[in-house]
Design a protein around this motif. Structure first.
Motif, PDB file in Angstrom:
ATOM      1  N   SER A  27       0.804  -1.215   0.000  1.00  0.00           N
ATOM      2  CA  SER A  27       0.000   0.000   0.000  1.00  0.00           C
ATOM      3  C   SER A  27       0.843   1.273   0.000  1.00  0.00           C
ATOM      4  N   TYR A  28       2.162   1.138   0.023  1.00  0.00           N
ATOM      5  CA  TYR A  28       3.039   2.287   0.166  1.00  0.00           C
ATOM      6  C   TYR A  28       3.702   2.682  -1.139  1.00  0.00           C
ATOM      7  N   ALA A  29       3.585   3.972  -1.466  1.00  0.00           N
ATOM      8  CA  ALA A  29       4.466   4.546  -2.467  1.00  0.00           C
ATOM      9  C   ALA A  29       5.847   4.682  -1.853  1.00  0.00           C
ATOM     10  N   MET A  30       6.881   4.439  -2.640  1.00  0.00           N
ATOM     11  CA  MET A  30       8.253   4.455  -2.141  1.00  0.00           C
ATOM     12  C   MET A  30       9.097   5.405  -2.971  1.00  0.00           C
ATOM     13  N   GLY A  31      10.052   6.025  -2.311  1.00  0.00           N
ATOM     14  CA  GLY A  31      10.939   6.935  -3.004  1.00  0.00           C
ATOM     15  C   GLY A  31      12.362   6.841  -2.490  1.00  0.00           C
ATOM     16  N   ALA A  83      21.012  20.607  -0.646  1.00  0.00           N
ATOM     17  CA  ALA A  83      19.676  20.223  -0.224  1.00  0.00           C
ATOM     18  C   ALA A  83      19.386  18.778  -0.601  1.00  0.00           C
ATOM     19  N   ARG A  84      18.479  18.177   0.138  1.00  0.00           N
ATOM     20  CA  ARG A  84      18.043  16.833  -0.211  1.00  0.00           C
ATOM     21  C   ARG A  84      17.317  16.868  -1.550  1.00  0.00           C
ATOM     22  N   GLU A  85      17.661  15.950  -2.438  1.00  0.00           N
ATOM     23  CA  GLU A  85      17.082  15.959  -3.764  1.00  0.00           C
ATOM     24  C   GLU A  85      16.443  14.624  -4.114  1.00  0.00           C
ATOM     25  N   PHE A  86      15.416  14.719  -4.916  1.00  0.00           N
ATOM     26  CA  PHE A  86      14.695  13.557  -5.391  1.00  0.00           C
ATOM     27  C   PHE A  86      15.552  12.738  -6.344  1.00  0.00           C
ATOM     28  N   VAL A  87      15.470  11.417  -6.223  1.00  0.00           N
ATOM     29  CA  VAL A  87      16.195  10.511  -7.104  1.00  0.00           C
ATOM     30  C   VAL A  87      15.240   9.665  -7.935  1.00  0.00           C
ATOM     31  N   ALA A  88      14.343   8.931  -7.271  1.00  0.00           N
ATOM     32  CA  ALA A  88      13.433   8.032  -7.969  1.00  0.00           C
ATOM     33  C   ALA A  88      12.253   7.710  -7.077  1.00  0.00           C
ATOM     34  N   VAL A  98      24.496  10.682   0.766  1.00  0.00           N
ATOM     35  CA  VAL A  98      23.753   9.754   1.599  1.00  0.00           C
ATOM     36  C   VAL A  98      22.405   9.528   0.936  1.00  0.00           C
ATOM     37  N   TYR A  99      22.054   8.283   0.728  1.00  0.00           N
ATOM     38  CA  TYR A  99      20.809   7.922   0.058  1.00  0.00           C
ATOM     39  C   TYR A  99      19.787   7.466   1.086  1.00  0.00           C
ATOM     40  N   TYR A 100      18.588   8.037   1.000  1.00  0.00           N
ATOM     41  CA  TYR A 100      17.513   7.760   1.936  1.00  0.00           C
ATOM     42  C   TYR A 100      16.328   7.120   1.235  1.00  0.00           C
ATOM     43  N   MET A 119       2.600   8.962  -6.700  1.00  0.00           N
ATOM     44  CA  MET A 119       3.968   8.991  -6.210  1.00  0.00           C
ATOM     45  C   MET A 119       4.294  10.413  -5.782  1.00  0.00           C
ATOM     46  N   GLY A 120       5.320  10.551  -4.972  1.00  0.00           N
ATOM     47  CA  GLY A 120       5.766  11.863  -4.550  1.00  0.00           C
ATOM     48  C   GLY A 120       7.196  12.120  -4.979  1.00  0.00           C
ATOM     49  N   ILE A 121       7.500  13.360  -5.351  1.00  0.00           N
ATOM     50  CA  ILE A 121       8.852  13.748  -5.728  1.00  0.00           C
ATOM     51  C   ILE A 121       9.435  14.795  -4.782  1.00  0.00           C
ATOM     52  N   THR A 122       8.737  15.093  -3.703  1.00  0.00           N
ATOM     53  CA  THR A 122       9.231  16.010  -2.682  1.00  0.00           C
ATOM     54  C   THR A 122       9.341  15.285  -1.358  1.00  0.00           C
ATOM     55  N   PRO A 123      10.297  15.674  -0.509  1.00  0.00           N
ATOM     56  CA  PRO A 123      10.406  15.024   0.807  1.00  0.00           C
ATOM     57  C   PRO A 123       9.141  15.136   1.640  1.00  0.00           C
ATOM     58  N   GLU A 124       8.402  16.239   1.464  1.00  0.00           N
ATOM     59  CA  GLU A 124       7.207  16.474   2.261  1.00  0.00           C
ATOM     60  C   GLU A 124       6.104  15.466   2.002  1.00  0.00           C
ATOM     61  N   PHE A 125       6.148  14.804   0.862  1.00  0.00           N
ATOM     62  CA  PHE A 125       5.141  13.804   0.537  1.00  0.00           C
ATOM     63  C   PHE A 125       5.220  12.588   1.459  1.00  0.00           C
ATOM     64  N   TYR A 126       6.401  12.264   1.917  1.00  0.00           N
ATOM     65  CA  TYR A 126       6.642  11.030   2.654  1.00  0.00           C
ATOM     66  C   TYR A 126       6.624  11.249   4.159  1.00  0.00           C
ATOM     67  N   ASP A 127       6.192  10.241   4.888  1.00  0.00           N
ATOM     68  CA  ASP A 127       6.134  10.353   6.339  1.00  0.00           C
ATOM     69  C   ASP A 127       6.952   9.297   7.074  1.00  0.00           C
ATOM     70  N   SER A 128       7.624   8.426   6.354  1.00  0.00           N
ATOM     71  CA  SER A 128       8.518   7.445   6.958  1.00  0.00           C
ATOM     72  C   SER A 128       9.851   7.476   6.223  1.00  0.00           C
ATOM     73  N   TRP A 129      10.937   7.445   6.989  1.00  0.00           N
ATOM     74  CA  TRP A 129      12.285   7.561   6.417  1.00  0.00           C
ATOM     75  C   TRP A 129      13.243   6.568   7.051  1.00  0.00           C
ATOM     76  N   GLY A 130      14.168   6.066   6.244  1.00  0.00           N
ATOM     77  CA  GLY A 130      15.236   5.248   6.766  1.00  0.00           C
ATOM     78  C   GLY A 130      16.363   6.108   7.295  1.00  0.00           C
ATOM     79  N   GLN A 131      17.398   5.450   7.815  1.00  0.00           N
ATOM     80  CA  GLN A 131      18.540   6.149   8.396  1.00  0.00           C
ATOM     81  C   GLN A 131      19.533   6.635   7.354  1.00  0.00           C
ATOM     82  N   GLY A 132      19.466   6.096   6.157  1.00  0.00           N
ATOM     83  CA  GLY A 132      20.363   6.490   5.089  1.00  0.00           C
ATOM     84  C   GLY A 132      21.547   5.549   4.950  1.00  0.00           C
TER      85      GLY A 132
END
Length: 126
Positions: free
Chosen positions: A31-35, A44-49, A93-95, A106-119
């Motif tokens: 059920s999760y979109a992933m980025g 700045a943190r930038e979108f990759v995929a 560092v890739y997150y 899908m989201g291409i901005t960090p604000e779209f996501y609410d769960s993050w790994g440690q990198g």
């Protein structure tokens, strides 16, 4: 939210390849979109995929298009980033990030996501 753990980073020469993995906890991974995002020192943190919940849609930053491939295995609760033809400017560092969705959005901005790994660190030498 889900718990995310990245792995697969390391040191590689320019032109080489790496595959990053992001393992998620829970039984609703499908059920999760992933980025994937990246951040280099002083930048700045930038979108990759990004990839939609059923992998029917993907999107890439222009800087990595044709070199990187995002994929997912919902049975394994894992999303991947295959990185080929690596360049020194890919060093960062890739997150991994996730957000529950009810469609193939899908989201291409960090604000779209609410769960993050440690990198995980990716370093490309010349």
């Amino acid at each position: 939210q889900v718990q995310l753990v990245e792995s697969g980073g390391g040191l590689v020469q320019a032109g080489g390849s790496l595959r990053l993995s992001c393992a998620a906890s829970g039984r609703t991974f499908s059920s999760y979109a992933m980025g994937w995002f990246r951040q280099a020192p002083g930048k700045a943190r930038e979108f990759v995929a990004a990839i939609s919940r059923s992998a029917s849609s993907t999107r890439y930053a222009d800087s990595v298009k044709g070199r990187f491939t995002i994929s997912r295995d919902n049975a394994k609760n894992t999303v991947y980033l295959q990185m080929n033809s690596l360049k020194p400017e890919d060093t960062a560092v890739y997150y991994c990030a996730a957000r529950i969705t009810t469609s193939q959005v899908m989201g291409i901005t960090p604000e779209f996501y609410d769960s993050w790994g440690q990198g995980t660190q990716v370093t490309v030498s010349s």
